[in-house]
Write a protein that holds these residues in place. Structure first.
Motif, PDB file in Angstrom:
ATOM      1  N   ARG A   1       0.816  -1.216   0.000  1.00 15.13           N
ATOM      2  CA  ARG A   1       0.000   0.000   0.000  1.00 15.13           C
ATOM      3  C   ARG A   1       0.852   1.268   0.000  1.00 15.13           C
ATOM      4  N   HIS A   2       2.096   1.152   0.486  1.00 19.19           N
ATOM      5  CA  HIS A   2       3.004   2.304   0.500  1.00 19.19           C
ATOM      6  C   HIS A   2       4.358   1.879  -0.048  1.00 19.19           C
ATOM      7  N   ALA A   3       5.137   2.876  -0.426  1.00 16.57           N
ATOM      8  CA  ALA A   3       6.503   2.607  -0.870  1.00 16.57           C
ATOM      9  C   ALA A   3       7.360   2.231   0.340  1.00 16.57           C
ATOM     10  N   PRO A   4       8.447   1.473   0.135  1.00 12.31           N
ATOM     11  CA  PRO A   4       9.322   1.094   1.251  1.00 12.31           C
ATOM     12  C   PRO A   4       9.895   2.317   1.964  1.00 12.31           C
ATOM     13  N   ILE A   5      10.182   2.149   3.287  1.00 14.75           N
ATOM     14  CA  ILE A   5      10.699   3.246   4.119  1.00 14.75           C
ATOM     15  C   ILE A   5      12.018   2.798   4.749  1.00 14.75           C
ATOM     16  N   TRP A   6      13.046   3.631   4.625  1.00 17.05           N
ATOM     17  CA  TRP A   6      14.336   3.335   5.250  1.00 17.05           C
ATOM     18  C   TRP A   6      14.285   3.661   6.735  1.00 17.05           C
ATOM     19  N   LEU A   7      14.882   2.810   7.557  1.00 19.71           N
ATOM     20  CA  LEU A   7      14.993   3.086   8.995  1.00 19.71           C
ATOM     21  C   LEU A   7      16.290   3.864   9.230  1.00 19.71           C
ATOM     22  N   ALA A   8      16.274   5.121   8.830  1.00 21.61           N
ATOM     23  CA  ALA A   8      17.485   5.942   8.912  1.00 21.61           C
ATOM     24  C   ALA A   8      17.580   6.696  10.238  1.00 21.61           C
ATOM     25  N   ASP A   9      16.411   6.972  10.876  1.00 15.79           N
ATOM     26  CA  ASP A   9      16.426   7.741  12.120  1.00 15.79           C
ATOM     27  C   ASP A   9      16.756   6.848  13.311  1.00 15.79           C
ATOM     28  N   GLU A  10      17.266   7.489  14.356  1.00 12.11           N
ATOM     29  CA  GLU A  10      17.595   6.738  15.567  1.00 12.11           C
ATOM     30  C   GLU A  10      16.346   6.216  16.249  1.00 12.11           C
ATOM     31  N   ARG A  11      15.250   6.951  16.134  1.00  7.82           N
ATOM     32  CA  ARG A  11      13.977   6.543  16.748  1.00  7.82           C
ATOM     33  C   ARG A  11      12.889   6.636  15.687  1.00  7.82           C
ATOM     34  N   PHE A  12      12.169   5.528  15.513  1.00  6.57           N
ATOM     35  CA  PHE A  12      11.120   5.441  14.493  1.00  6.57           C
ATOM     36  C   PHE A  12       9.849   4.966  15.193  1.00  6.57           C
ATOM     37  N   THR A  13       8.819   5.805  15.219  1.00 11.84           N
ATOM     38  CA  THR A  13       7.587   5.488  15.947  1.00 11.84           C
ATOM     39  C   THR A  13       6.469   5.121  14.974  1.00 11.84           C
ATOM     40  N   ILE A  14       5.540   4.286  15.482  1.00 16.88           N
ATOM     41  CA  ILE A  14       4.422   3.786  14.667  1.00 16.88           C
ATOM     42  C   ILE A  14       3.139   3.918  15.468  1.00 16.88           C
ATOM     43  N   GLY A  15       2.081   4.465  14.845  1.00 11.66           N
ATOM     44  CA  GLY A  15       0.796   4.588  15.528  1.00 11.66           C
ATOM     45  C   GLY A  15      -0.184   5.423  14.729  1.00 11.66           C
ATOM     46  N   GLN A  16      -1.366   5.681  15.333  1.00 12.19           N
ATOM     47  CA  GLN A  16      -2.408   6.455  14.661  1.00 12.19           C
ATOM     48  C   GLN A  16      -2.135   7.954  14.700  1.00 12.19           C
ATOM     49  N   ASP A  17      -1.446   8.412  15.728  1.00  5.36           N
ATOM     50  CA  ASP A  17      -1.209   9.850  15.883  1.00  5.36           C
ATOM     51  C   ASP A  17      -0.360  10.375  14.727  1.00  5.36           C
ATOM     52  N   SER A  18      -0.695  11.566  14.267  1.00  2.00           N
ATOM     53  CA  SER A  18      -0.002  12.158  13.117  1.00  2.00           C
ATOM     54  C   SER A  18       1.448  12.503  13.407  1.00  2.00           C
ATOM     55  N   ARG A  19       1.855  12.502  14.671  1.00  2.00           N
ATOM     56  CA  ARG A  19       3.239  12.828  15.019  1.00  2.00           C
ATOM     57  C   ARG A  19       4.179  11.626  14.881  1.00  2.00           C
ATOM     58  N   ASN A  20       3.655  10.452  14.556  1.00  2.00           N
ATOM     59  CA  ASN A  20       4.483   9.263  14.401  1.00  2.00           C
ATOM     60  C   ASN A  20       5.268   9.306  13.097  1.00  2.00           C
ATOM     61  N   SER A  21       6.368   8.543  13.082  1.00  2.00           N
ATOM     62  CA  SER A  21       7.145   8.418  11.845  1.00  2.00           C
ATOM     63  C   SER A  21       6.347   7.672  10.785  1.00  2.00           C
ATOM     64  N   LEU A  22       5.611   6.657  11.222  1.00  6.81           N
ATOM     65  CA  LEU A  22       4.723   5.916  10.326  1.00  6.81           C
ATOM     66  C   LEU A  22       3.326   5.958  10.912  1.00  6.81           C
ATOM     67  N   VAL A  23       2.404   6.567  10.180  1.00  3.87           N
ATOM     68  CA  VAL A  23       1.029   6.736  10.653  1.00  3.87           C
ATOM     69  C   VAL A  23       0.162   5.640  10.033  1.00  3.87           C
ATOM     70  N   LEU A  24      -0.474   4.852  10.907  1.00  4.36           N
ATOM     71  CA  LEU A  24      -1.403   3.815  10.477  1.00  4.36           C
ATOM     72  C   LEU A  24      -2.792   4.157  10.999  1.00  4.36           C
ATOM     73  N   THR A  25      -3.768   4.170  10.112  1.00  2.54           N
ATOM     74  CA  THR A  25      -5.110   4.645  10.477  1.00  2.54           C
ATOM     75  C   THR A  25      -6.066   3.515  10.839  1.00  2.54           C
ATOM     76  N   GLU A  26      -5.597   2.268  10.902  1.00  2.00           N
ATOM     77  CA  GLU A  26      -6.483   1.162  11.244  1.00  2.00           C
ATOM     78  C   GLU A  26      -7.043   1.325  12.657  1.00  2.00           C
ATOM     79  N   ALA A  27      -8.296   0.854  12.841  1.00  2.00           N
ATOM     80  CA  ALA A  27      -8.973   1.042  14.130  1.00  2.00           C
ATOM     81  C   ALA A  27      -8.281   0.289  15.261  1.00  2.00           C
TER      82      ALA A  27
END
Length: 283
Positions: free
Chosen positions: A10-36
């Motif tokens: 569904r998305h293009a690949p993402i490099w893990l270049a940052d020291e901290r990579f966050t995942i979640g619904q909040d828009s402030r995450n590095s990867l935003v997932l909108t699933e319930a």
């Protein structure tokens, strides 16, 4: 350096270049997932001296690596599969040269009725379905048991097994305790109906080498029915006598003159007599 690939592309690949990579619904995450079923701050990946560590941030649905739920600082490696909610992520190290693997058939369960309608879940290994937060597929339907059933994929064959649920599991309106699923099947638990999506592989039919093979015979011209006569009966009783009788027999049709020939003969005789009488008179 690792790179995140999405299992459903569904998305293009993402490099893990940052020291901290966050995942979640909040828009402030590095990867935003909108699933319930994804928490606002669901999980994070930290890079430490070239190594990558995954931590779950106390999410209700949990974070899974290769089918197992993980807690804090789980070390990630190339080819690990991370599942967060209904999203599956594949970690790839492009620097590693590996032979190209054969395409793996993928199976999905899509909610077509009930809670999370429209959501599609990628089936990997064993996945339990029910109300418990310990299940991989969590639904809050009160008609479901805490651990209602289990979907498990082995050798590209997907099966479902009822885990002694109160209201049962139905495949295409038939109640089952266990069943092999095919693409297009509908699985109902409580008020939730899942559509099975996957490859359809036709099993080759075994050939019995000892089986008798029937082939069409050559069509023979139709013969006239044999009329039972004394002569025929005699021929069947003694074929030699029948052959002798046939060779000496006179065709009845040819022995009898036709009426036309008789008439012509009579006329010729009359003309001959009349000519003779006329010649005698002249003398």
């Amino acid at each position: 350096m690792l790179r995140i690939h999405f299992a459903d592309n569904r998305h293009a690949p993402i490099w893990l270049a940052d020291e901290r990579f966050t995942i979640g619904q909040d828009s402030r995450n590095s990867l935003v997932l909108t699933e319930a079923d994804v928490s606002p701050f669901h999980a994070e990946i930290r890079q430490d001296h070239g190594q990558y560590y995954l931590s779950d941030c106390g999410s209700p649905g949990g974070t899974y690596v290769n089918g197992e739920r993980v807690g804090a600082r789980f070390q990630l490696r190339s080819d690990d599969r991370v599942r967060i909610g209904g999203m599956e992520l594949l970690l790839v190290d492009p620097a590693k040269v590996r032979p190209k693997a054969a395409a793996v058939a993928r199976w999905f369960l899509q909610v077509i009725k009930g809670e999370h309608e429209g959501q599609k879940y990628h089936v990997t290994g064993s996945m339990t379905f029910g109300r418990s937060v310990k299940c991989e597929l969590v639904f809050s339907d009160l008609e479901l048991s805490r651990r209602h059933c289990e979907f498990f994929l082995k050798d590209d064959v997907l099966e479902v097994k009822d885990l002694a649920s109160a209201n049962g599991v139905f495949v295409n309106q038939q109640k089952v305790s266990t069943a092999v699923l095919q693409p297009g099947d509908q699985v109902r638990m409580g008020s939730v109906t899942l559509l099975v999506i996957g490859p359809r592989v036709a099993a080759p039919q075994a050939v019995d080498e000892d089986a008798t093979v029937f082939m069409r015979a050559v069509d023979l011209p139709a013969s006239k029915p044999l009329v039972s006569t004394p002569a025929n009966k005699a021929s069947m009783a003694n074929p030699l006598r029948a052959a002798a009788t046939q060779s000496h027999a006179t065709p009845v049709a040819e022995a009898r003159p036709s009426p036309n020939r008789l008439l012509l003969g009579v006329l010729a005789l009359v003309v001959a007599v009349a000519g003779a009488v006329a010649a005698k008179t002249m003398l």
